[in-house]
Design a protein around this motif. Structure first.
Motif, PDB file in Angstrom:
ATOM      1  N   GLN A  63      37.496  48.837  42.433  1.00  0.00           N
ATOM      2  CA  GLN A  63      38.712  49.135  41.676  1.00  0.00           C
ATOM      3  C   GLN A  63      39.783  48.127  42.070  1.00  0.00           C
ATOM      4  O   GLN A  63      40.016  47.880  43.249  1.00  0.00           O
ATOM      5  N   ILE A  64      40.417  47.552  41.059  1.00  0.00           N
ATOM      6  CA  ILE A  64      41.487  46.592  41.295  1.00  0.00           C
ATOM      7  C   ILE A  64      42.797  47.366  41.443  1.00  0.00           C
ATOM      8  O   ILE A  64      43.125  48.210  40.608  1.00  0.00           O
ATOM      9  N   THR A  65      43.525  47.082  42.520  1.00  0.00           N
ATOM     10  CA  THR A  65      44.801  47.746  42.781  1.00  0.00           C
ATOM     11  C   THR A  65      45.903  46.695  42.890  1.00  0.00           C
ATOM     12  O   THR A  65      45.624  45.482  42.898  1.00  0.00           O
ATOM     13  N   GLU A  66      47.134  47.154  42.999  1.00  0.00           N
ATOM     14  CA  GLU A  66      48.272  46.249  43.148  1.00  0.00           C
ATOM     15  C   GLU A  66      48.180  45.447  44.445  1.00  0.00           C
ATOM     16  O   GLU A  66      48.766  44.364  44.554  1.00  0.00           O
ATOM     17  N   GLU A  67      47.467  45.965  45.432  1.00  0.00           N
ATOM     18  CA  GLU A  67      47.340  45.277  46.716  1.00  0.00           C
ATOM     19  C   GLU A  67      46.390  44.081  46.649  1.00  0.00           C
ATOM     20  O   GLU A  67      46.410  43.220  47.515  1.00  0.00           O
ATOM     21  N   ASN A  68      45.525  44.035  45.630  1.00  0.00           N
ATOM     22  CA  ASN A  68      44.561  42.940  45.512  1.00  0.00           C
ATOM     23  C   ASN A  68      45.225  41.669  44.995  1.00  0.00           C
ATOM     24  O   ASN A  68      46.110  41.720  44.150  1.00  0.00           O
ATOM     25  N   ASP A  69      44.768  40.534  45.522  1.00  0.00           N
ATOM     26  CA  ASP A  69      45.071  39.227  44.943  1.00  0.00           C
ATOM     27  C   ASP A  69      43.965  38.996  43.921  1.00  0.00           C
ATOM     28  O   ASP A  69      42.820  38.711  44.288  1.00  0.00           O
ATOM     29  N   PHE A  70      44.292  39.159  42.631  1.00  0.00           N
ATOM     30  CA  PHE A  70      43.255  39.235  41.599  1.00  0.00           C
ATOM     31  C   PHE A  70      43.625  38.399  40.383  1.00  0.00           C
ATOM     32  O   PHE A  70      44.732  38.511  39.857  1.00  0.00           O
ATOM     33  N   VAL A  71      42.662  37.557  39.948  1.00  0.00           N
ATOM     34  CA  VAL A  71      42.820  36.770  38.724  1.00  0.00           C
ATOM     35  C   VAL A  71      41.473  36.750  38.005  1.00  0.00           C
ATOM     36  O   VAL A  71      40.436  36.506  38.629  1.00  0.00           O
ATOM     37  N   ILE A  72      41.495  37.026  36.714  1.00  0.00           N
ATOM     38  CA  ILE A  72      40.292  36.839  35.899  1.00  0.00           C
ATOM     39  C   ILE A  72      40.256  35.361  35.551  1.00  0.00           C
ATOM     40  O   ILE A  72      41.086  34.867  34.798  1.00  0.00           O
ATOM     41  N   TRP A  73      39.306  34.648  36.121  1.00  0.00           N
ATOM     42  CA  TRP A  73      39.270  33.193  36.048  1.00  0.00           C
ATOM     43  C   TRP A  73      38.639  32.700  34.754  1.00  0.00           C
ATOM     44  O   TRP A  73      39.018  31.672  34.221  1.00  0.00           O
ATOM     45  N   GLY A  74      37.661  33.423  34.223  1.00  0.00           N
ATOM     46  CA  GLY A  74      37.013  33.014  32.979  1.00  0.00           C
ATOM     47  C   GLY A  74      35.946  34.013  32.567  1.00  0.00           C
ATOM     48  O   GLY A  74      35.555  34.886  33.341  1.00  0.00           O
ATOM     49  N   ILE A  75      35.497  33.877  31.331  1.00  0.00           N
ATOM     50  CA  ILE A  75      34.495  34.779  30.751  1.00  0.00           C
ATOM     51  C   ILE A  75      33.151  34.043  30.653  1.00  0.00           C
ATOM     52  O   ILE A  75      33.090  32.909  30.177  1.00  0.00           O
ATOM     53  N   VAL A  76      32.088  34.711  31.089  1.00  0.00           N
ATOM     54  CA  VAL A  76      30.744  34.140  31.027  1.00  0.00           C
ATOM     55  C   VAL A  76      30.264  34.203  29.579  1.00  0.00           C
ATOM     56  O   VAL A  76      30.279  35.264  28.951  1.00  0.00           O
ATOM     57  N   THR A  77      29.838  33.049  29.055  1.00  0.00           N
ATOM     58  CA  THR A  77      29.356  32.989  27.673  1.00  0.00           C
ATOM     59  C   THR A  77      27.843  32.802  27.573  1.00  0.00           C
ATOM     60  O   THR A  77      27.229  33.219  26.602  1.00  0.00           O
ATOM     61  N   ASN A  78      27.259  32.161  28.580  1.00  0.00           N
ATOM     62  CA  ASN A  78      25.819  31.910  28.581  1.00  0.00           C
ATOM     63  C   ASN A  78      25.324  31.836  30.016  1.00  0.00           C
ATOM     64  O   ASN A  78      26.090  31.596  30.940  1.00  0.00           O
ATOM     65  N   VAL A  79      24.016  31.990  30.171  1.00  0.00           N
ATOM     66  CA  VAL A  79      23.374  31.819  31.470  1.00  0.00           C
ATOM     67  C   VAL A  79      22.169  30.897  31.280  1.00  0.00           C
ATOM     68  O   VAL A  79      21.446  30.993  30.287  1.00  0.00           O
ATOM     69  N   ILE A  80      22.003  29.972  32.216  1.00  0.00           N
ATOM     70  CA  ILE A  80      20.888  29.039  32.186  1.00  0.00           C
ATOM     71  C   ILE A  80      19.994  29.361  33.371  1.00  0.00           C
ATOM     72  O   ILE A  80      20.456  29.426  34.508  1.00  0.00           O
ATOM     73  N   LYS A  81      18.710  29.582  33.093  1.00  0.00           N
ATOM     74  CA  LYS A  81      17.758  30.014  34.119  1.00  0.00           C
ATOM     75  C   LYS A  81      16.681  28.967  34.348  1.00  0.00           C
ATOM     76  O   LYS A  81      16.296  28.255  33.436  1.00  0.00           O
ATOM     77  N   LYS A  82      16.182  28.945  35.593  1.00  0.00           N
ATOM     78  CA  LYS A  82      14.979  28.169  35.895  1.00  0.00           C
ATOM     79  C   LYS A  82      13.774  29.083  35.721  1.00  0.00           C
ATOM     80  O   LYS A  82      13.869  30.281  35.988  1.00  0.00           O
ATOM     81  N   VAL A  83      12.683  28.530  35.278  1.00  0.00           N
ATOM     82  CA  VAL A  83      11.462  29.336  35.159  1.00  0.00           C
ATOM     83  C   VAL A  83      10.408  28.809  36.090  1.00  0.00           C
ATOM     84  O   VAL A  83      10.457  27.736  36.574  1.00  0.00           O
TER      85      VAL A  83
END
Length: 146
Positions: free
Chosen positions: A126-146
């Motif tokens: 849970q994010i509270t006022e005491e946290n140093d919190f920033v949403i840095w970016g949104i994940v759009t894709n994932v690249i996997k090794k097989v």
């Protein structure tokens, strides 16, 4: 790609140079019976051009850990992160929390914002006022090794 190292994630910036293309066969690859090789049409393909919508706001980062395995994000997968997208409920986001980067699903409720792991062995944060919190970016894709 240019590499930037953080304690928990390794970030990369896309390389949009003209030499970042690779050979692409513009046909489906059969997972059943083989198809004749003469059906293949060869083109050049840049994954950056397919996976990146906003060049100036997009970065790659490598996953470290197991907290998002049920969302299909495994250790050492490469994430495509767009910093220009708006955070919203249920999106997977890279967040800066109390001095460290983490990747979690955003859960926005009446009682606040939570970072929801996708592995039952991890607890929601849970994010509270005491946290140093920033949403840095949104994940759009994932690249996997097989």
């Amino acid at each position: 790609m240019i590499r930037h190292i953080n304690k928990t994630l390794t970030f990369f910036t896309p390389d949009f140079s003209e030499h970042s293309e690779t050979v692409f066969f513009d046909t489906g690859i059969s997972a059943g019976f083989p198809s004749p090789a003469e059906d293949f049409k060869e083109e050049r393909l840049s994954l950056d051009n397919i996976l990146v919508k906003n060049k100036l706001a997009t970065f790659y980062a490598r996953v470290s850990g197991q907290s998002m395995i049920d969302a299909g994000l495994d250790d050492n997968d490469l994430l495509v992160i767009d910093r220009s997208l708006e955070p919203a409920h249920n999106r997977i986001a890279v967040c800066f929390l109390d001095g460290e980067f983490t990747v979690k699903r955003l859960r926005v409720e009446k009682d606040g914002v939570w970072l929801q792991p996708e592995n039952p062995n991890y607890e929601p944060i849970q994010i509270t006022e005491e946290n140093d919190f920033v949403i840095w970016g949104i994940v759009t894709n994932v690249i996997k090794k097989v």
